[in-house]
Design a protein around this motif. Sequence first.
Motif, short mmCIF file in Angstrom:
data_model
loop_
_atom_site.label_atom_id
_atom_site.label_comp_id
_atom_site.label_asym_id
_atom_site.label_seq_id
_atom_site.Cartn_x
_atom_site.Cartn_y
_atom_site.Cartn_z
N PRO A 15 0.83 -1.20 0.00
CA PRO A 15 0.00 0.00 0.00
C PRO A 15 0.85 1.25 0.00
O PRO A 15 2.05 1.21 0.28
N VAL A 16 0.22 2.37 -0.33
CA VAL A 16 0.92 3.65 -0.26
C VAL A 16 1.37 3.90 1.17
O VAL A 16 0.59 3.75 2.11
N GLN A 17 2.61 4.27 1.33
CA GLN A 17 3.13 4.60 2.64
C GLN A 17 2.92 6.10 2.87
O GLN A 17 3.51 6.92 2.18
N VAL A 18 2.10 6.44 3.82
CA VAL A 18 1.81 7.84 4.10
C VAL A 18 2.55 8.24 5.37
O VAL A 18 2.21 7.79 6.46
N PRO A 19 3.59 9.09 5.26
CA PRO A 19 4.33 9.50 6.45
C PRO A 19 3.43 10.21 7.44
O PRO A 19 2.48 10.89 7.07
N VAL A 20 3.79 10.05 8.72
CA VAL A 20 3.03 10.73 9.76
C VAL A 20 3.46 12.19 9.80
O VAL A 20 4.66 12.50 9.82
N ALA A 76 -10.65 13.37 0.26
CA ALA A 76 -10.51 13.24 -1.19
C ALA A 76 -9.67 14.36 -1.79
O ALA A 76 -8.82 14.12 -2.66
N LEU A 77 -9.90 15.60 -1.37
CA LEU A 77 -9.16 16.71 -1.96
C LEU A 77 -7.68 16.62 -1.63
O LEU A 77 -6.82 16.93 -2.47
N ALA A 78 -7.35 16.17 -0.42
CA ALA A 78 -5.95 15.99 -0.05
C ALA A 78 -5.31 14.88 -0.88
O ALA A 78 -4.17 15.02 -1.36
N LEU A 79 -6.02 13.78 -1.08
CA LEU A 79 -5.52 12.69 -1.91
C LEU A 79 -5.27 13.18 -3.34
O LEU A 79 -4.25 12.86 -3.95
N TRP A 80 -6.22 13.96 -3.84
CA TRP A 80 -6.09 14.46 -5.21
C TRP A 80 -4.90 15.41 -5.35
O TRP A 80 -4.11 15.30 -6.29
N LYS A 81 -4.78 16.33 -4.41
CA LYS A 81 -3.67 17.29 -4.48
C LYS A 81 -2.34 16.60 -4.37
O LYS A 81 -1.38 16.93 -5.11
N LEU A 82 -2.21 15.62 -3.49
CA LEU A 82 -0.96 14.86 -3.40
C LEU A 82 -0.69 14.10 -4.70
O LEU A 82 0.46 14.02 -5.16
N GLY A 83 -1.74 13.53 -5.28
CA GLY A 83 -1.58 12.85 -6.56
C GLY A 83 -1.02 13.78 -7.61
O GLY A 83 -0.10 13.44 -8.36
N ARG A 84 -1.57 14.99 -7.67
CA ARG A 84 -1.08 15.97 -8.64
C ARG A 84 0.36 16.37 -8.35
O ARG A 84 1.18 16.52 -9.27
N MET A 85 0.68 16.56 -7.08
CA MET A 85 2.04 16.97 -6.71
C MET A 85 3.06 15.91 -7.10
O MET A 85 4.11 16.22 -7.67
N TYR A 86 2.75 14.64 -6.83
CA TYR A 86 3.68 13.57 -7.19
C TYR A 86 3.74 13.37 -8.71
O TYR A 86 4.80 13.07 -9.26
N ALA A 87 2.63 13.56 -9.39
CA ALA A 87 2.61 13.41 -10.85
C ALA A 87 3.46 14.47 -11.53
O ALA A 87 4.08 14.22 -12.57
N GLU A 88 3.51 15.66 -10.94
CA GLU A 88 4.22 16.78 -11.55
C GLU A 88 5.58 17.05 -10.90
O GLU A 88 6.32 17.92 -11.36
N ALA A 107 -4.82 13.09 3.95
CA ALA A 107 -5.00 11.94 3.06
C ALA A 107 -5.10 10.65 3.86
O ALA A 107 -5.85 9.73 3.51
N GLY A 108 -4.34 10.56 4.95
CA GLY A 108 -4.42 9.39 5.80
C GLY A 108 -5.78 9.19 6.42
O GLY A 108 -6.15 8.08 6.81
N GLN A 109 -6.54 10.30 6.51
CA GLN A 109 -7.91 10.23 7.02
C GLN A 109 -8.92 10.05 5.88
O GLN A 109 -10.12 10.11 6.09
N GLY A 110 -8.39 9.86 4.65
CA GLY A 110 -9.27 9.61 3.50
C GLY A 110 -9.87 10.84 2.87
O GLY A 110 -10.85 10.74 2.12
#
Length: 300
Positions: free
Chosen positions: A55-60, A100-112, A95-98
């Motif tokens: 699974p994705v490892q989400v740092p604390v 959606a907007l945080a998950l999406w923004k992190l996805g965009r940040m890692y993609a770019e 994102a660790g709390q699920g």
Amino acid sequence: MRTSRTDLSRRRAPAGADPGRSRFLSQIAAAAGVLVLLALPTDAPRALDASVRAPVQVPVADKSYRSAKDALRAGVREYNAGDKQGAARALEYAAGQGHALALWKLGRMYAEGDGVPHDDLKAFEFFSRIADASTDDGPDPQNSAVTGSAFTALGTYFLEGIKGTYVRPNPERAYDMFNYAASYYGEPNAQYNLARLYLDGTGVEADPRQAARWFNLAAEKGHHPAQALLGDMLINGLGGVPVQRVKGLMWLSLAREGAEGRKDDWIVALYEKNWTAANEDDRAEAQSQLQTVGSIRRRH
């Protein structure tokens, strides 16, 4: 762990969805142990077995937040202030709390590679979690935009694959992701990408009329590449699409107005080629229609 919902058999196909995909979706279920499967509008897929990937490892985060929303607000504030690493830590907490907007923004940040190391697989994983959380009860108005965008991003990853990972090029899966986002969420980038698949016959049987239909839906939402390709199709009657030169010139003119930078040089070239070849009457009528469209948009 599962990477997508495992029972979508009760879902009603959205308006505009292709009912002929049921055969492919049955093949998806059979290939379950090999590929990551995400939410689709019809038959039930199966998720990738947990033993295949981690699974994705989400740092604390190094701060304490009252809630996911509090962390999200902090992340947005720090991002806008230029502290992107601090923003990523706060967003990771949300994102660790699920959220959606945080998950999406992190996805965009890692993609770019925006403030974090570029990592398409991590981006894929974050977008996947948004798709997993989508429900069968229709788009959640609060998260509709990010969910549609996440499915679109997943479609792009499936189309091209992620080198050196378990995400292999799979045009048929890309079709399903784009079709879902385009039909269920009305996402313009998905509509454009779906049209391209129909135009090129990638992952689906070539169908220029379907391509024009989806280009038109995206074009009406201001998607400039869709406007350009729709205009070219209408001017030249590509793939048997009925010729509508004036309307095609109007769409190309709108696309030309919205073209930005070198990435859109192809739009400018397509416009100039068709505009030069058009007769004076068609140009004049296209300009008249363009002014009417502009007037309507200004009123709204």
